[in-house]
Design a protein around this motif. Structure first.
Motif, PDB file in Angstrom:
ATOM      1  N   VAL A  82      30.519  67.435  27.176  1.00  0.00           N
ATOM      2  CA  VAL A  82      30.081  67.476  25.785  1.00  0.00           C
ATOM      3  C   VAL A  82      31.299  67.559  24.865  1.00  0.00           C
ATOM      4  CG1 VAL A  82      28.868  68.946  24.111  1.00  0.00           C
ATOM      5  CG2 VAL A  82      27.885  68.591  26.390  1.00  0.00           C
ATOM      6  N   ASP A  83      31.229  66.849  23.753  1.00  0.00           N
ATOM      7  CA  ASP A  83      32.258  66.993  22.721  1.00  0.00           C
ATOM      8  C   ASP A  83      31.733  67.943  21.653  1.00  0.00           C
ATOM      9  OD1 ASP A  83      34.190  65.377  23.805  1.00  0.00           O
ATOM     10  OD2 ASP A  83      33.638  63.591  22.653  1.00  0.00           O
ATOM     11  N   ILE A  84      32.548  68.929  21.294  1.00  0.00           N
ATOM     12  CA  ILE A  84      32.158  69.881  20.260  1.00  0.00           C
ATOM     13  C   ILE A  84      33.081  69.654  19.061  1.00  0.00           C
ATOM     14  CG2 ILE A  84      31.801  72.306  19.682  1.00  0.00           C
ATOM     15  CD1 ILE A  84      30.135  71.706  22.087  1.00  0.00           C
ATOM     16  N   ALA A  85      32.505  69.229  17.960  1.00  0.00           N
ATOM     17  CA  ALA A  85      33.314  68.968  16.767  1.00  0.00           C
ATOM     18  C   ALA A  85      33.722  70.277  16.107  1.00  0.00           C
ATOM     19  CB  ALA A  85      32.519  68.109  15.786  1.00  0.00           C
ATOM     20  N   MET A  87      39.435  67.338  15.353  1.00  0.00           N
ATOM     21  CA  MET A  87      39.281  66.692  16.651  1.00  0.00           C
ATOM     22  C   MET A  87      38.333  67.498  17.524  1.00  0.00           C
ATOM     23  SD  MET A  87      42.270  65.760  19.412  1.00  0.00           S
ATOM     24  CE  MET A  87      41.734  65.904  21.107  1.00  0.00           C
ATOM     25  N   ALA A  88      37.479  66.794  18.222  1.00  0.00           N
ATOM     26  CA  ALA A  88      36.475  67.471  19.042  1.00  0.00           C
ATOM     27  C   ALA A  88      37.108  68.109  20.281  1.00  0.00           C
ATOM     28  CB  ALA A  88      35.396  66.486  19.459  1.00  0.00           C
ATOM     29  N   LEU A  89      36.479  69.207  20.702  1.00  0.00           N
ATOM     30  CA  LEU A  89      36.867  69.838  21.961  1.00  0.00           C
ATOM     31  C   LEU A  89      35.944  69.275  23.039  1.00  0.00           C
ATOM     32  CD1 LEU A  89      38.380  72.265  23.452  1.00  0.00           C
ATOM     33  CD2 LEU A  89      36.296  73.564  23.000  1.00  0.00           C
ATOM     34  N   ARG A  90      36.536  68.683  24.065  1.00  0.00           N
ATOM     35  CA  ARG A  90      35.707  68.133  25.138  1.00  0.00           C
ATOM     36  C   ARG A  90      35.607  69.155  26.272  1.00  0.00           C
ATOM     37  NH1 ARG A  90      35.912  61.979  26.824  1.00  0.00           N
ATOM     38  NH2 ARG A  90      34.908  62.027  24.785  1.00  0.00           N
ATOM     39  N   VAL A  91      34.393  69.570  26.561  1.00  0.00           N
ATOM     40  CA  VAL A  91      34.157  70.592  27.577  1.00  0.00           C
ATOM     41  C   VAL A  91      33.354  70.006  28.734  1.00  0.00           C
ATOM     42  CG1 VAL A  91      33.225  72.888  28.066  1.00  0.00           C
ATOM     43  CG2 VAL A  91      34.075  72.348  25.766  1.00  0.00           C
ATOM     44  N   LEU A  92      33.813  70.270  29.930  1.00  0.00           N
ATOM     45  CA  LEU A  92      33.067  69.881  31.130  1.00  0.00           C
ATOM     46  C   LEU A  92      32.434  71.137  31.701  1.00  0.00           C
ATOM     47  CD1 LEU A  92      34.000  67.334  33.827  1.00  0.00           C
ATOM     48  CD2 LEU A  92      33.463  69.651  34.559  1.00  0.00           C
ATOM     49  N   GLY A  93      31.112  71.168  31.725  1.00  0.00           N
ATOM     50  CA  GLY A  93      30.395  72.328  32.261  1.00  0.00           C
ATOM     51  C   GLY A  93      29.889  72.027  33.658  1.00  0.00           C
ATOM     52  N   ILE A  94      29.962  73.023  34.524  1.00  0.00           N
ATOM     53  CA  ILE A  94      29.519  72.808  35.903  1.00  0.00           C
ATOM     54  C   ILE A  94      28.586  73.910  36.360  1.00  0.00           C
ATOM     55  CG2 ILE A  94      30.243  72.642  38.326  1.00  0.00           C
ATOM     56  CD1 ILE A  94      32.486  71.056  37.598  1.00  0.00           C
ATOM     57  N   ASP A  95      27.430  73.489  36.839  1.00  0.00           N
ATOM     58  CA  ASP A  95      26.456  74.388  37.462  1.00  0.00           C
ATOM     59  C   ASP A  95      26.611  74.129  38.958  1.00  0.00           C
ATOM     60  OD1 ASP A  95      24.274  75.965  38.075  1.00  0.00           O
ATOM     61  OD2 ASP A  95      22.808  74.414  37.583  1.00  0.00           O
TER      62      ASP A  95
END
Lengths: 195, 195
Positions: free
Chosen positions: B20-23, B1-9
């Motif tokens: 982004v989803d990281i498989a 299952m992918a890890l969904r990461v929310l990045g904030i600048d």
């Protein structure tokens, strides 16, 4: 009707909150004072969240009509500045959510407003806050005195000039800070005369 | 299952958000990208509030399991740093409210993760983000590339080392982009090994 001001001296480890009522005659009365603390061991996000919850609870409980926040400038310790600004961020957002404008005052402005000179030390600020609010002892927690001073500063600055009791001959040569100081003295003298 | 990461600048004028989803095999897929903007003419409290609302909406819509935020250091412009930190404050609080931990990554760590070297310029970061996410064109808005890079950086750093597939035979069928990506992730892991 009194203006209720919530003053905040922001910080992650200690976030001072002072709530003061300022009467049309500039008489200031303590409503509440508190220091929201978070342990440095906690995760940063959780610390900021706790500051947010604490400030939100005080805003809801005391329903101030104005919020005054310390304007932070560059300091030597960048990490402290960042924590202070992060705490400020949630204060700003909680105030805006409630339709409250946030006024920013510099430490120098606050010191000048409550003591008459911008270079006053912490002890002098605390002593004047005690006098202005007619307290029997210095406000506790001690590190909340700055938040109370902020609230007083804002309440006095926000009040219309006419509320000072008339710009007569006595006002002629006074600077704004001196007028504030004179008002503080009047406020602190008043209750003693009544006793 | 992918890890969904929310990045904030983070920023008050422009707050970049990339999801982004990281498989498990480290393949990264774009979910959403957005820049929350607030006009400098608005009151500070209202600006911070709008950043808060925008970030909250994206967190609720995309339900990431991790949040990655840029770690801000001293900069020349103190006002910019303060605005960045104030925006960070509401991001931290919104993440904590949802039980999400916020990971902080420095710009150097992010650049190293996606390009292989910490001194990469903005153009190189954008080009690598495009390759890593297999996009036909550079991500738009252009100023959201850093937020996507942050999300990718965090997703790769967070994945267990075994998920890299290891060196050797597994590398045989890699495309140039996949090799660049593999090298980039190795570079991103290196600092951790040194600690």
């Amino acid at each position: 009707m009194a203006l209720r001001v919530l003053g905040i001296d922001p910080g992650l480890t200690r976030c001072g909150v002072g709530i003061v009522d300022i009467a049309p005659d500039r008489r200031a009365t303590l409503v509440a004072v508190e220091v929201i603390r978070t342990a440095p061991e906690l995760e940063l996000a959780e610390r900021v969240r706790r500051i947010q919850l604490g400030v939100a609870a005080l805003l809801d409980e005391h329903a101030p009509s104005a919020v005054a926040l310390e304007r932070v400038f560059a300091q030597h310790n960048v990490r402290t500045v960042m924590g202070t600004a992060q705490a400020s961020g949630v204060v700003l957002a909680e105030a805006a959510q409630r339709g409250l404008t946030v006024a920013l005052h510099t430490p120098t402005e606050v010191k000048a407003a409550v003591t008459g000179h911008g270079g006053a030390d912490k002890r002098q600020v605390t002593a004047m806050v005690q006098r202005i609010l007619r307290l029997d002892a210095p406000p506790k927690p001690a590190d909340a005195a700055d938040a109370l001073a902020l609230a007083i500063c804002h309440g006095w600055r926000g009040a219309p000039p006419s509320a000072t009791g008339g710009a007569g001959a006595a006002d002629a040569g006074l600077t704004p800070a001196q007028r504030a100081w004179r008002d503080a003295e009047r406020a602190s003298r008043a209750p003693r005369l009544e006793r």
